[in-house]
Design a protein around this motif. Structure first.
Motif, PDB file in Angstrom:
ATOM      1  N   TYR A  40       0.827  -1.204   0.000  1.00  0.00           N
ATOM      2  CA  TYR A  40       0.000   0.000   0.000  1.00  0.00           C
ATOM      3  C   TYR A  40       0.864   1.258   0.000  1.00  0.00           C
ATOM      4  CZ  TYR A  40      -3.795   3.205   0.979  1.00  0.00           C
ATOM      5  OH  TYR A  40      -4.691   4.239   0.895  1.00  0.00           O
ATOM      6  N   LEU A  41       1.980   1.244   0.721  1.00  0.00           N
ATOM      7  CA  LEU A  41       2.876   2.402   0.732  1.00  0.00           C
ATOM      8  C   LEU A  41       3.356   2.742  -0.677  1.00  0.00           C
ATOM      9  CD1 LEU A  41       5.160   1.769   3.850  1.00  0.00           C
ATOM     10  CD2 LEU A  41       3.487   3.603   3.554  1.00  0.00           C
ATOM     11  N   ILE A  42       3.691   1.717  -1.432  1.00  0.00           N
ATOM     12  CA  ILE A  42       4.152   1.922  -2.810  1.00  0.00           C
ATOM     13  C   ILE A  42       3.008   2.463  -3.663  1.00  0.00           C
ATOM     14  CG2 ILE A  42       5.005   0.775  -4.895  1.00  0.00           C
ATOM     15  CD1 ILE A  42       6.488  -1.177  -2.943  1.00  0.00           C
ATOM     16  N   MET A  43       1.834   1.871  -3.534  1.00  0.00           N
ATOM     17  CA  MET A  43       0.689   2.324  -4.316  1.00  0.00           C
ATOM     18  C   MET A  43       0.325   3.768  -3.969  1.00  0.00           C
ATOM     19  SD  MET A  43      -0.026   0.069  -6.502  1.00  0.00           S
ATOM     20  CE  MET A  43      -1.410   1.004  -7.153  1.00  0.00           C
ATOM     21  N   GLU A  44       0.352   4.097  -2.705  1.00  0.00           N
ATOM     22  CA  GLU A  44       0.022   5.452  -2.267  1.00  0.00           C
ATOM     23  C   GLU A  44       0.984   6.459  -2.920  1.00  0.00           C
ATOM     24  OE1 GLU A  44      -1.315   7.235   1.930  1.00  0.00           O
ATOM     25  OE2 GLU A  44       0.690   6.353   1.953  1.00  0.00           O
ATOM     26  N   TYR A  45       2.256   6.127  -2.962  1.00  0.00           N
ATOM     27  CA  TYR A  45       3.253   6.977  -3.601  1.00  0.00           C
ATOM     28  C   TYR A  45       2.954   7.133  -5.090  1.00  0.00           C
ATOM     29  CZ  TYR A  45       7.874   8.638  -5.070  1.00  0.00           C
ATOM     30  OH  TYR A  45       8.918   9.351  -5.609  1.00  0.00           O
ATOM     31  N   LEU A  46       2.638   6.034  -5.743  1.00  0.00           N
ATOM     32  CA  LEU A  46       2.354   6.094  -7.175  1.00  0.00           C
ATOM     33  C   LEU A  46       1.043   6.842  -7.459  1.00  0.00           C
ATOM     34  CD1 LEU A  46       3.547   2.558  -8.313  1.00  0.00           C
ATOM     35  CD2 LEU A  46       4.713   4.762  -8.597  1.00  0.00           C
ATOM     36  N   CYS A  92       9.620   7.313   4.318  1.00  0.00           N
ATOM     37  CA  CYS A  92       8.895   6.379   5.193  1.00  0.00           C
ATOM     38  C   CYS A  92       9.800   5.712   6.225  1.00  0.00           C
ATOM     39  CB  CYS A  92       8.210   5.303   4.342  1.00  0.00           C
ATOM     40  SG  CYS A  92       6.995   5.959   3.189  1.00  0.00           S
ATOM     41  N   GLN A  93      11.104   5.922   6.116  1.00  0.00           N
ATOM     42  CA  GLN A  93      12.107   5.379   7.047  1.00  0.00           C
ATOM     43  C   GLN A  93      12.003   3.866   7.208  1.00  0.00           C
ATOM     44  OE1 GLN A  93      11.415   7.793  10.530  1.00  0.00           O
ATOM     45  NE2 GLN A  93      12.549   9.512   9.661  1.00  0.00           N
ATOM     46  N   GLY A 123      -1.943  -6.842 -10.792  1.00  0.00           N
ATOM     47  CA  GLY A 123      -2.537  -5.963 -11.794  1.00  0.00           C
ATOM     48  C   GLY A 123      -2.672  -4.520 -11.371  1.00  0.00           C
ATOM     49  N   LEU A 124      -1.966  -4.122 -10.327  1.00  0.00           N
ATOM     50  CA  LEU A 124      -2.107  -2.775  -9.798  1.00  0.00           C
ATOM     51  C   LEU A 124      -1.050  -1.801 -10.311  1.00  0.00           C
ATOM     52  CD1 LEU A 124      -3.041  -3.773  -6.159  1.00  0.00           C
ATOM     53  CD2 LEU A 124      -4.542  -2.774  -7.878  1.00  0.00           C
ATOM     54  N   ILE A 125       0.036  -2.325 -10.862  1.00  0.00           N
ATOM     55  CA  ILE A 125       1.114  -1.483 -11.388  1.00  0.00           C
ATOM     56  C   ILE A 125       1.382  -1.864 -12.835  1.00  0.00           C
ATOM     57  CG2 ILE A 125       3.600  -1.031 -11.298  1.00  0.00           C
ATOM     58  CD1 ILE A 125       3.532  -1.139  -8.351  1.00  0.00           C
ATOM     59  N   ASN A 126       1.568  -0.851 -13.652  1.00  0.00           N
ATOM     60  CA  ASN A 126       2.022  -1.031 -15.024  1.00  0.00           C
ATOM     61  C   ASN A 126       3.423  -0.448 -15.136  1.00  0.00           C
ATOM     62  OD1 ASN A 126      -0.314  -2.233 -16.121  1.00  0.00           O
ATOM     63  ND2 ASN A 126      -1.285  -0.228 -16.256  1.00  0.00           N
ATOM     64  N   LYS A 128      16.704   3.759 -20.825  1.00  0.00           N
ATOM     65  CA  LYS A 128      17.353   2.744 -19.980  1.00  0.00           C
ATOM     66  C   LYS A 128      16.627   2.535 -18.654  1.00  0.00           C
ATOM     67  CE  LYS A 128      21.966   3.595 -21.752  1.00  0.00           C
ATOM     68  NZ  LYS A 128      23.334   3.967 -21.411  1.00  0.00           N
ATOM     69  N   LYS A 129      15.589   3.299 -18.416  1.00  0.00           N
ATOM     70  CA  LYS A 129      14.895   3.242 -17.124  1.00  0.00           C
ATOM     71  C   LYS A 129      13.473   2.719 -17.287  1.00  0.00           C
ATOM     72  CE  LYS A 129      18.180   5.292 -14.782  1.00  0.00           C
ATOM     73  NZ  LYS A 129      18.866   4.716 -13.658  1.00  0.00           N
ATOM     74  N   ARG A 130      13.030   1.979 -16.302  1.00  0.00           N
ATOM     75  CA  ARG A 130      11.645   1.500 -16.259  1.00  0.00           C
ATOM     76  C   ARG A 130      10.856   2.440 -15.358  1.00  0.00           C
ATOM     77  NH1 ARG A 130      11.368  -4.495 -15.138  1.00  0.00           N
ATOM     78  NH2 ARG A 130      11.863  -4.499 -17.337  1.00  0.00           N
ATOM     79  N   ILE A 131       9.699   2.849 -15.847  1.00  0.00           N
ATOM     80  CA  ILE A 131       8.840   3.740 -15.077  1.00  0.00           C
ATOM     81  C   ILE A 131       7.628   2.945 -14.602  1.00  0.00           C
ATOM     82  CG2 ILE A 131       7.427   5.830 -15.155  1.00  0.00           C
ATOM     83  CD1 ILE A 131       9.373   6.855 -17.312  1.00  0.00           C
ATOM     84  N   TYR A 132       7.323   3.066 -13.324  1.00  0.00           N
ATOM     85  CA  TYR A 132       6.193   2.373 -12.706  1.00  0.00           C
ATOM     86  C   TYR A 132       5.074   3.384 -12.475  1.00  0.00           C
ATOM     87  CZ  TYR A 132       9.770  -1.113 -11.741  1.00  0.00           C
ATOM     88  OH  TYR A 132      10.776  -2.029 -11.875  1.00  0.00           O
ATOM     89  N   TYR A 133       3.857   2.969 -12.788  1.00  0.00           N
ATOM     90  CA  TYR A 133       2.714   3.835 -12.542  1.00  0.00           C
ATOM     91  C   TYR A 133       1.500   2.977 -12.203  1.00  0.00           C
ATOM     92  CZ  TYR A 133       1.811   2.791 -17.467  1.00  0.00           C
ATOM     93  OH  TYR A 133       1.610   2.147 -18.659  1.00  0.00           O
ATOM     94  N   PRO A 134       0.519   3.570 -11.502  1.00  0.00           N
ATOM     95  CA  PRO A 134      -0.664   2.795 -11.101  1.00  0.00           C
ATOM     96  C   PRO A 134      -1.524   2.451 -12.302  1.00  0.00           C
ATOM     97  CG  PRO A 134      -0.940   5.094 -10.512  1.00  0.00           C
ATOM     98  CD  PRO A 134       0.453   4.959 -11.041  1.00  0.00           C
ATOM     99  N   SER A 135      -2.083   1.256 -12.315  1.00  0.00           N
ATOM    100  CA  SER A 135      -2.950   0.845 -13.420  1.00  0.00           C
ATOM    101  C   SER A 135      -4.387   1.321 -13.225  1.00  0.00           C
ATOM    102  CB  SER A 135      -2.916  -0.679 -13.598  1.00  0.00           C
ATOM    103  OG  SER A 135      -3.366  -1.323 -12.442  1.00  0.00           O
ATOM    104  N   LEU A 136      -4.707   1.859 -12.036  1.00  0.00           N
ATOM    105  CA  LEU A 136      -6.020   2.421 -11.773  1.00  0.00           C
ATOM    106  C   LEU A 136      -5.892   3.498 -10.719  1.00  0.00           C
ATOM    107  CD1 LEU A 136      -8.106  -0.172  -9.735  1.00  0.00           C
ATOM    108  CD2 LEU A 136      -5.689  -0.316 -10.065  1.00  0.00           C
ATOM    109  N   SER A 137      -6.858   4.372 -10.661  1.00  0.00           N
ATOM    110  CA  SER A 137      -6.825   5.479  -9.703  1.00  0.00           C
ATOM    111  C   SER A 137      -7.100   4.968  -8.283  1.00  0.00           C
ATOM    112  CB  SER A 137      -7.869   6.529 -10.077  1.00  0.00           C
ATOM    113  OG  SER A 137      -9.172   6.039  -9.821  1.00  0.00           O
ATOM    114  N   TYR A 138      -6.832   5.826  -7.327  1.00  0.00           N
ATOM    115  CA  TYR A 138      -7.106   5.500  -5.931  1.00  0.00           C
ATOM    116  C   TYR A 138      -8.589   5.180  -5.734  1.00  0.00           C
ATOM    117  CZ  TYR A 138      -7.740   6.102  -0.919  1.00  0.00           C
ATOM    118  OH  TYR A 138      -8.087   5.905   0.394  1.00  0.00           O
TER     119      TYR A 138
END
Length: 128
Positions: free
Chosen positions: A15-21, A41-42, A61-64, A70-80
């Motif tokens: 959830y911490l990762i999803m919240e950030y995204l 988040c320490q 299925g929550l991250i695309n 050279k970099k991979r970008i992560y983003y949410p597959s759906l809104s909050y």
């Protein structure tokens, strides 16, 4: 991925990762996620641990991802909001057999709903 195949129930760490995204819908690189988790988040998690959480979120299925040079970008597959709606639906399906009546009965503790709550529910049902 269709929303029916998404797994909405996630761990607190995921959830911490999803919240950030969700707060950065344009996407973030792995290093940004590591920095956020370990500095903001320490958490003091290794890159391998964070990668495991990201893999789980992708499998659910929550991250695309999008490869940018050279970099991979992560983003949410759906809104909050879409996530919270799916999470609620999945929870009702799993715990109450998909029955809104059973859910509301449990929610009210078998007691009659007060007038304000009943009116709010009527309004929601009329809008659907």
């Amino acid at each position: 991925m269709s929303k029916e195949k998404i797994k909405y129930l996630i761990s607190e760490s995921e959830y911490l990762i999803m919240e950030y995204l969700w707060n950065h819908e344009e996407g973030k690189m792995f290093g940004d996620i590591v920095t956020y988790l370990n500095e903001t988040c320490q958490k003091n998690w290794t890159k391998q641990t964070i990668n495991t959480f990201i893999k789980r979120l992708k499998d659910k299925g929550l991250i695309n991802t999008h490869n940018n040079i050279k970099k991979r970008i992560y983003y949410p597959s759906l809104s909050y909001t879409e996530y919270k709606q799916g999470e609620a639906k999945e929870l009702i399906n799993e715990l109450y057999g998909g029955s809104m009546y059973t859910f509301l009965s449990a929610f009210s503790g078998g007691q009659k709903l007060d007038e304000n709550t009943a009116n709010e529910l009527r309004k929601i049902l009329e809008e659907l």
